[in-house]
Enzyme design. Structure first.
Site, PDB file in Angstrom:
ATOM      1  N   SER A  82       0.792  -1.232   0.000  1.00  0.00           N
ATOM      2  CA  SER A  82       0.000   0.000   0.000  1.00  0.00           C
ATOM      3  C   SER A  82       0.826   1.283   0.000  1.00  0.00           C
ATOM      4  O   SER A  82       0.294   2.345  -0.321  1.00  0.00           O
ATOM      5  CB  SER A  82      -0.886   0.043   1.236  1.00  0.00           C
ATOM      6  OG  SER A  82      -2.115  -0.549   0.959  1.00  0.00           O
ATOM      7  N   LYS A  85       0.817   3.424  -2.990  1.00  0.00           N
ATOM      8  CA  LYS A  85      -0.315   4.310  -3.295  1.00  0.00           C
ATOM      9  C   LYS A  85       0.072   5.779  -3.165  1.00  0.00           C
ATOM     10  O   LYS A  85      -0.357   6.625  -3.949  1.00  0.00           O
ATOM     11  CB  LYS A  85      -1.486   4.024  -2.343  1.00  0.00           C
ATOM     12  CG  LYS A  85      -2.142   2.661  -2.567  1.00  0.00           C
ATOM     13  CD  LYS A  85      -3.088   2.301  -1.433  1.00  0.00           C
ATOM     14  CE  LYS A  85      -3.808   0.978  -1.688  1.00  0.00           C
ATOM     15  NZ  LYS A  85      -4.309   0.328  -0.483  1.00  0.00           N
ATOM     16  N   TYR A 208      -1.954  -2.362 -10.826  1.00  0.00           N
ATOM     17  CA  TYR A 208      -1.960  -2.071  -9.386  1.00  0.00           C
ATOM     18  C   TYR A 208      -1.284  -3.195  -8.578  1.00  0.00           C
ATOM     19  O   TYR A 208      -0.520  -2.933  -7.644  1.00  0.00           O
ATOM     20  CB  TYR A 208      -3.413  -1.859  -8.928  1.00  0.00           C
ATOM     21  CG  TYR A 208      -3.574  -1.832  -7.423  1.00  0.00           C
ATOM     22  CD1 TYR A 208      -3.252  -0.693  -6.687  1.00  0.00           C
ATOM     23  CD2 TYR A 208      -4.025  -2.959  -6.737  1.00  0.00           C
ATOM     24  CE1 TYR A 208      -3.380  -0.680  -5.319  1.00  0.00           C
ATOM     25  CE2 TYR A 208      -4.165  -2.952  -5.362  1.00  0.00           C
ATOM     26  CZ  TYR A 208      -3.838  -1.812  -4.654  1.00  0.00           C
ATOM     27  OH  TYR A 208      -3.954  -1.801  -3.292  1.00  0.00           O
ATOM     28  N   TYR A 260      -4.735   4.067   7.368  1.00  0.00           N
ATOM     29  CA  TYR A 260      -6.010   3.342   7.441  1.00  0.00           C
ATOM     30  C   TYR A 260      -6.971   4.028   8.424  1.00  0.00           C
ATOM     31  O   TYR A 260      -6.947   5.242   8.554  1.00  0.00           O
ATOM     32  CB  TYR A 260      -5.777   1.873   7.820  1.00  0.00           C
ATOM     33  CG  TYR A 260      -4.750   1.181   6.958  1.00  0.00           C
ATOM     34  CD1 TYR A 260      -4.949   1.045   5.589  1.00  0.00           C
ATOM     35  CD2 TYR A 260      -3.583   0.672   7.490  1.00  0.00           C
ATOM     36  CE1 TYR A 260      -4.021   0.406   4.786  1.00  0.00           C
ATOM     37  CE2 TYR A 260      -2.647   0.018   6.690  1.00  0.00           C
ATOM     38  CZ  TYR A 260      -2.879  -0.101   5.344  1.00  0.00           C
ATOM     39  OH  TYR A 260      -1.963  -0.725   4.557  1.00  0.00           O
ATOM     40  N   VAL A 278       0.913  -3.532   4.305  1.00  0.00           N
ATOM     41  CA  VAL A 278       0.707  -4.800   5.028  1.00  0.00           C
ATOM     42  C   VAL A 278       1.957  -5.647   5.198  1.00  0.00           C
ATOM     43  O   VAL A 278       1.957  -6.572   5.997  1.00  0.00           O
ATOM     44  CB  VAL A 278      -0.319  -5.740   4.355  1.00  0.00           C
ATOM     45  CG1 VAL A 278      -1.714  -5.316   4.637  1.00  0.00           C
ATOM     46  CG2 VAL A 278      -0.054  -5.932   2.902  1.00  0.00           C
TER      47      VAL A 278
END
Ligand code: GLN
Length: 343
Positions: A82, A85, A208, A260, A278
């Site tokens: 992540s 991103k 992605y 998050y 993660v």
């Protein structure tokens, strides 16, 4: 509508890191303090991730001067997940500009899990922000490139410029995730149904998934973050990667959504824009000063690395990085003679 940004030059807040020796000493102490913390559990939802050694721990501080402080396993490579991103978002903002991306992707926290489908439904098919999967897929779809292969190559070279070295795909992680990412495919199809993705949704998921499987180490994270802290110039290579305006936009998004559902709590405790993944990486950015990259695979229930969180909190305090912290000027310098304070 005319906004203040049309009229007023952007000045930057000032302040600098302590001397090199002090930063080095504090980075060592952050590592030593938390290396025996065994709280949390490694991620298993992508099957191959479960095999990592949970004892790994690396702490790296990269300064905007280009100085880099490394302690522990800072060159152990893991898939960026992540954290990609944040940097793909910056590349897409550089390409399309503030308004287009805000309209298409959004900047507000969903309050729901990163892979939530409900979040999309609750917001009329709008992805809400680029740090959750729906928004990240919509963002990746905006990467420049005439084909999916070209988009992927642009993601890879763009993230490599942030890191200052060529980043490689972890084929095993990519295959493992590709075989198990039905939910991401569902989210991409849902976005297509709402007209939020114009391209083939499964191809977008593939780009992605590759982006998430790029291999980085804790040092890369720190240098990538330091590029966002340095107005878009990589302080180690000297290369301009994105504009200063893009850095500001990206850090604002990270502050509200990078950690998050714990983004508010993170900001409250640590006071820095940050992004986690993660696999156990965290990058936290101190604008104008530098960035902290940490890696340790055990995660808390929100999916953030436990040791990484503790080490970043410690360094934020000890290095004076919290963007909300201030001390009364009068207390530090004494109120100058002849200055009257009105009540
Ligand atoms: N590749 C992962 C996913 O899309 C990234 C998740 C993460 O790091 N939170 O599900």
């Amino acid at each position: 509508m005319k906004t203040v940004s049309d009229e007023v030059e952007q000045e930057v807040s000032t302040g600098s890191l302590p001397a090199w020796d002090r930063v080095e000493e504090l980075a060592r102490s952050a590592h030593a303090r938390f290396r025996h913390d065994d709280e949390g559990a490694v991620a298993t939802y992508i099957p191959v991730l479960a095999e990592v050694d949970p004892a790994l721990f690396g702490v790296c501080v990269a300064e905007v001067s280009g100085a880099v402080h490394e302690v522990g396993e800072t060159s152990y490579e893991f898939s960026v997940q992540s954290i990609s991103k944040a940097f793909v978002y910056a590349l897409v903002c550089e390409e399309h500009g503030h308004e287009v991306v805000r309209e298409r992707v959004g900047v507000d926290n969903t309050g729901l899990a990163f892979n939530s489908v409900i979040a999309v439904e609750l917001n009329d098919g709008h992805p809400m922000n680029p740090m959750v999967n729906a928004g990240a897929l919509a963002t990746t779809a905006l990467m420049p490139g005439a084909s999916f292969a070209e988009q992927w190559e642009n993601v890879r070279t763009g993230l490599s410029r942030f890191a200052g070295r060529q980043l490689e795909l972890d084929g095993e992680v990519y295959r493992s995730e590709s075989a198990t990412n039905a939910r991401n495919k569902a989210i991409a199809r849902l976005l297509q149904s709402y007209g939020r993705i114009d391209l083939d949704p499964l191809e977008v998921v593939d780009v992605y998934t590759r982006q998430c499987a790029l291999r980085v180490d804790a040092r890369d994270l720190a240098v990538m973050g330091a590029t966002l802290a340095d107005g878009g110039v990589n302080p180690v290579t000297g290369e301009r990667v994105v504009s200063a305006q893009v850095c500001r936009d990206t850090l604002a998004v990270l502050a509200s959504t990078g950690m998050y559902e714990r983004s508010g709590e993170w900001l409250f405790e640590i006071g820095l824009p940050a992004k986690s993944g993660v696999t156990g990486g965290i990058v936290a950015i101190a604008p104008g000063k530098g960035a902290i990259g940490t890696f340790s695979p055990r995660l808390d229930p929100a999916g953030n690395s436990v040791r990484g969180r503790h080490a970043t909190a410690y360094l934020s305090r000890a290095l004076g990085l919290n963007i909300f912290a201030s001390a009364a000027q009068a207390a530090a310098t004494g109120v100058p003679d002849g200055v009257e304070h009105s009540a």
